[in-house]
Design a protein around this motif. Structure first.
Motif, mmCIF file in Angstrom:
data_model
loop_
_atom_site.group_PDB
_atom_site.id
_atom_site.type_symbol
_atom_site.label_atom_id
_atom_site.label_comp_id
_atom_site.label_asym_id
_atom_site.label_seq_id
_atom_site.Cartn_x
_atom_site.Cartn_y
_atom_site.Cartn_z
ATOM 1 N N VAL A 55 0.681 -1.219 0.139
ATOM 2 C CA VAL A 55 0.102 0.039 0.058
ATOM 3 C C VAL A 55 0.859 1.198 -0.002
ATOM 4 O O VAL A 55 0.603 2.216 -0.760
ATOM 5 N N SER A 56 1.927 1.385 1.011
ATOM 6 C CA SER A 56 2.756 2.462 1.052
ATOM 7 C C SER A 56 3.618 2.681 -0.280
ATOM 8 O O SER A 56 3.781 3.710 -0.850
ATOM 9 N N ASP A 57 4.057 1.708 -0.925
ATOM 10 C CA ASP A 57 4.683 1.637 -2.129
ATOM 11 C C ASP A 57 3.912 2.210 -3.138
ATOM 12 O O ASP A 57 4.226 3.224 -4.056
ATOM 13 N N THR A 58 2.490 1.726 -3.342
ATOM 14 C CA THR A 58 1.485 2.347 -4.215
ATOM 15 C C THR A 58 1.233 3.676 -4.405
ATOM 16 O O THR A 58 1.142 4.617 -5.037
ATOM 17 N N LYS A 59 1.008 4.158 -2.975
ATOM 18 C CA LYS A 59 0.598 5.519 -2.595
ATOM 19 C C LYS A 59 1.844 6.345 -3.004
ATOM 20 O O LYS A 59 1.670 7.323 -3.586
ATOM 21 N N ALA A 60 3.426 6.062 -2.723
ATOM 22 C CA ALA A 60 4.404 6.619 -3.153
ATOM 23 C C ALA A 60 4.345 7.066 -4.572
ATOM 24 O O ALA A 60 4.697 8.158 -5.081
ATOM 25 N N CYS A 61 4.071 6.076 -5.501
ATOM 26 C CA CYS A 61 4.038 6.070 -6.879
ATOM 27 C C CYS A 61 2.819 6.964 -7.366
ATOM 28 O O CYS A 61 3.179 7.913 -8.089
ATOM 29 N N VAL A 62 1.745 6.871 -6.801
ATOM 30 C CA VAL A 62 0.692 7.830 -7.270
ATOM 31 C C VAL A 62 0.985 9.181 -6.717
ATOM 32 O O VAL A 62 0.962 10.284 -7.612
ATOM 33 N N GLY A 63 1.598 9.318 -5.496
ATOM 34 C CA GLY A 63 1.966 10.754 -5.326
ATOM 35 C C GLY A 63 2.902 11.368 -6.155
ATOM 36 O O GLY A 63 2.948 12.537 -6.311
ATOM 37 N N ALA A 64 4.028 10.796 -6.538
ATOM 38 C CA ALA A 64 5.033 11.134 -7.139
ATOM 39 C C ALA A 64 4.750 11.687 -8.749
ATOM 40 O O ALA A 64 4.964 12.726 -9.185
ATOM 41 N N LEU A 65 3.725 10.753 -9.034
ATOM 42 C CA LEU A 65 3.149 11.186 -10.592
ATOM 43 C C LEU A 65 2.043 12.463 -10.325
ATOM 44 O O LEU A 65 1.987 13.179 -11.213
ATOM 45 N N SER A 66 1.396 12.407 -9.226
ATOM 46 C CA SER A 66 0.343 13.376 -9.080
ATOM 47 C C SER A 66 0.906 14.543 -9.201
ATOM 48 O O SER A 66 0.375 15.805 -9.232
ATOM 49 N N LEU A 78 3.375 15.864 -10.917
ATOM 50 C CA LEU A 78 3.783 16.203 -12.166
ATOM 51 C C LEU A 78 2.701 16.813 -13.118
ATOM 52 O O LEU A 78 2.975 17.601 -14.109
ATOM 53 N N TYR A 79 1.421 16.217 -13.050
ATOM 54 C CA TYR A 79 0.658 16.791 -14.259
ATOM 55 C C TYR A 79 -1.012 16.186 -13.263
ATOM 56 O O TYR A 79 -1.142 15.869 -12.180
ATOM 57 N N THR A 80 -2.020 16.889 -13.833
ATOM 58 C CA THR A 80 -3.269 17.172 -13.227
ATOM 59 C C THR A 80 -4.168 15.791 -13.426
ATOM 60 O O THR A 80 -5.191 15.495 -12.794
ATOM 61 N N GLU A 81 -3.944 15.051 -14.555
ATOM 62 C CA GLU A 81 -4.776 13.816 -14.841
ATOM 63 C C GLU A 81 -4.938 12.983 -13.593
ATOM 64 O O GLU A 81 -3.713 12.607 -12.884
ATOM 65 N N PRO A 82 -5.853 12.230 -13.202
ATOM 66 C CA PRO A 82 -6.002 11.266 -12.370
ATOM 67 C C PRO A 82 -4.888 10.112 -12.355
ATOM 68 O O PRO A 82 -4.873 9.601 -13.363
ATOM 69 N N VAL A 83 -4.123 9.606 -11.256
ATOM 70 C CA VAL A 83 -3.350 8.684 -11.274
ATOM 71 C C VAL A 83 -3.977 7.528 -10.589
ATOM 72 O O VAL A 83 -3.901 7.634 -9.422
ATOM 73 N N ASP A 84 -4.535 6.507 -11.391
ATOM 74 C CA ASP A 84 -5.415 5.485 -10.693
ATOM 75 C C ASP A 84 -5.032 4.255 -11.523
ATOM 76 O O ASP A 84 -5.963 3.274 -11.464
#
Length: 383
Positions: A195-206, A208-214
Motif C-alpha cells: 500500500v505504501s509503495d503504491t501511494k508513493a508512486c501515485v503521489g510522485a506522478l500526481s 507532475l500533471y493534473t490527470e488522475p493517477v489511478d
C-alpha cells in the motif's frame, strides 16, 4: 488556357480522390467493435538488442500499418470511460509502454506526437530521483512535465515506486514476502509495504500533471489476489497485465489484458493478425454450445456415450451428466445445478454457455475470426 486549367483541376481532384479513397475505406472497415486491443511496448532503441526492444522504425511501421487497416487509437481517459459504460470507436487500440525509459521521450514520443497517437507510459517512479542511474536510463520529471504540457494525449501512470525487482529466489517484489534477519514479514507488514509503495508512486506522478493517477501495470506482469487488493487500497482502479487478450467491459478492472507489440519479431502484419486472433464476439449466457467441441477448444476433454451420458474433464474440474439432466455430478458427490437441461441434438450434447462457465470455473469467449472458443486467462477473485 481556361480549358487546360479546368483539366488540371479535375485531374488534381481525381488524384486526391484516389489518395483519400483507401483511407476512407480503411476507416470504415469494422474489424471489431465494443472492445479494445491494448498493446504493450517497453524499450524503443535502434541499437539495443533484447526481447523487449524494437527500433523506432518498426514502431512507426506498426502504427502506420494499423492506421491503414482502420484501427483507431484512443486515450487512456477514453479507455477508462469505455470500461465504465461509454461507447468506444470501432477497431479501438490503446498504446501502452512499461518502465518509463528515457527512450520513450527520445525515440517514441516525437513519433507519437507527429502521428497524433495517444499513449500511456507506466513509470517506475523510484527512478525519477536519479534517472540516469538505472541499467537503462529513465525519464526525468522534466521530461514528463514537458510531454504532458505539450500534448493532451500522453499520460503517465504507475509501474510501482520501488517494486521493479526480483528477490534472490526469483520471486517478484510485489507478490513476495520479504525475509530480514531470518524473519519473514507478516501479512500485515506485507500489506503495508504494498500500500505504501503504491501511494508513493501515485503521489510522485500526481505532482507532475493534473490527470488522475489511478492505473497500474504489474511489474513483470506478476500479480495475485492479495497484491491486487493492496494496490487497490493504494489508490489504483485499473491494473494492466500481460495476458494476451482483448479488453472488454466484462474483464476484471484489476486484470486488464494487453497484447505484446514490442518484440522485434512482431512485424506490422503479425501485430494485425495477433489482434484479429483475439477478437471476441459476445454471446448470450443462454446460448447453447456443443459441449465436446467447446471444452476441447479450451483445453479440456469430453467423453460422450451413445446413450447421452458425458464425462467432462477440465483441469481439476471433473463432472458427469446426461441428456435431459439439470445437474452435473462430481466424483466426490458434489452436484452443480444447471439453468437448463443438457440437450441431445444431432448426436451431440449441448449446454448453455453460462452453465459451462460454471462447470469449468472461468469466462468463455468466442473468436469469429478463428471460429473457436477460448477461456479468459484471469485469476479467480471470488472468495
Amino acid at each position: 488556357m481556361r480549358k487546360l486549367l479546368l483539366q488540371a483541376v479535375l485531374l488534381a481532384f481525381l488524384g486526391l480522390g484516389l489518395i483519400f479513397q483507401p483511407l476512407s475505406a480503411a476507416k470504415s472497415t469494422i474489424l471489431y467493435k465494443d472492445q479494445v486491443a491494448v498493446i504493450i511496448y517497453h524499450h524503443i532503441d535502434d541499437d539495443a538488442k533484447s526481447g523487449g526492444t524494437i527500433t523506432a522504425q518498426l514502431l512507426k511501421d506498426q502504427l502506420t500499418y494499423l492506421k491503414s487497416k482502420g484501427y483507431q487509437f484512443i486515450t487512456l481517459k477514453q479507455f477508462k470511460a469505455y470500461m465504465e459504460g461509454a461507447p468506444v470507436p470501432n477497431n479501438a487500440v490503446l498504446v501502452t509502454f512499461d518502465d518509463g525509459y528515457e527512450s520513450f521521450y527520445v525515440n517514441a514520443y516525437p513519433l507519437l506526437k507527429q502521428m497524433r497517437v495517444p499513449a500511456v507510459n507506466f513509470v517506475i517512479t523510484g527512478d525519477l530521483d536519479n534517472p540516469l542511474a538505472s541499467y537503462i536510463p529513465s525519464m526525468s520529471r522534466d521530461d514528463i512535465m514537458e510531454m504532458t504540457s505539450d500534448t493532451n494525449f500522453t499520460e503517465f501512470q504507475c509501474h510501482s515506486h520501488h517494486f521493479h525487482y526480483k528477490l534472490p529466489g526469483g520471486g517478484a517484489a510485489l507478490v513476495s514476502r520479504l525475509v530480514k534477519d531470518g524473519v519473514k514479514e507478516t501479512e500485515e507488514q506485507y500489506k503495508q509495504r504494498v500500500v505504501s509503495d503504491t501511494k508513493a508512486c501515485v503521489g510522485a506522478l500526481s505532482e507532475l500533471y493534473t490527470e488522475p493517477v489511478d492505473s497500474y501495470a504489474y511489474p513483470f506482469g506478476i500479480y495475485d489476489k492479495p497484491a491486487m487488493e493492496h494496490i487497490r487500497q493504494g489508490g489504483i482502479k485499473y491494473a494492466f497485465t500481460v495476458v494476451p487478450e482483448m479488453a472488454t467491459r466484462e474483464v476484471d478492472r484489476m486484470q486488464i489484458p494487453r497484447i505484446d507489440a514490442g518484440n522485434s519479431g512482431v512485424s506490422p502484419e503479425r501485430l494485425h493478425q495477433a489482434i484479429l486472433r483475439r477478437v471476441v464476439t459476445p454471446m448470450p449466457p443462454t446460448s447453447e454450445v456443443p459441449l465436446a467441441e467447446t471444452v476441447g477448444a479450451i483445453g479440456g476433454k469430453v467423453t460422450q456415450s451413445h446413450d447421452g451420458t458425458v464425462q467432462i474433464g477440465f483441469g481439476a474440474h471433473n463432472w458427469s451428466g446426461a441428456a435431459g439432466s439439470t445437474k452435473l455430478t462430481a466424483p466426490d458427490g458434489r452436484t452443480l445445478a444447471l439453468h437448463k437441461p443438457l440437450t441431445w441434438k444431432n448426436n451431440k450434447i449441448f449446454i448453455t454457455l453460462k452453465d459451462l462457465e460454471q462447470a469449468v470455473g472461468g469466462q468463455i469467449v468466442y473468436n469469429p475470426n478463428v471460429q473457436s472458443f477460448a477461456l479468459r486467462q484471469t485469476i479467480d477473485t471470488k472468495p
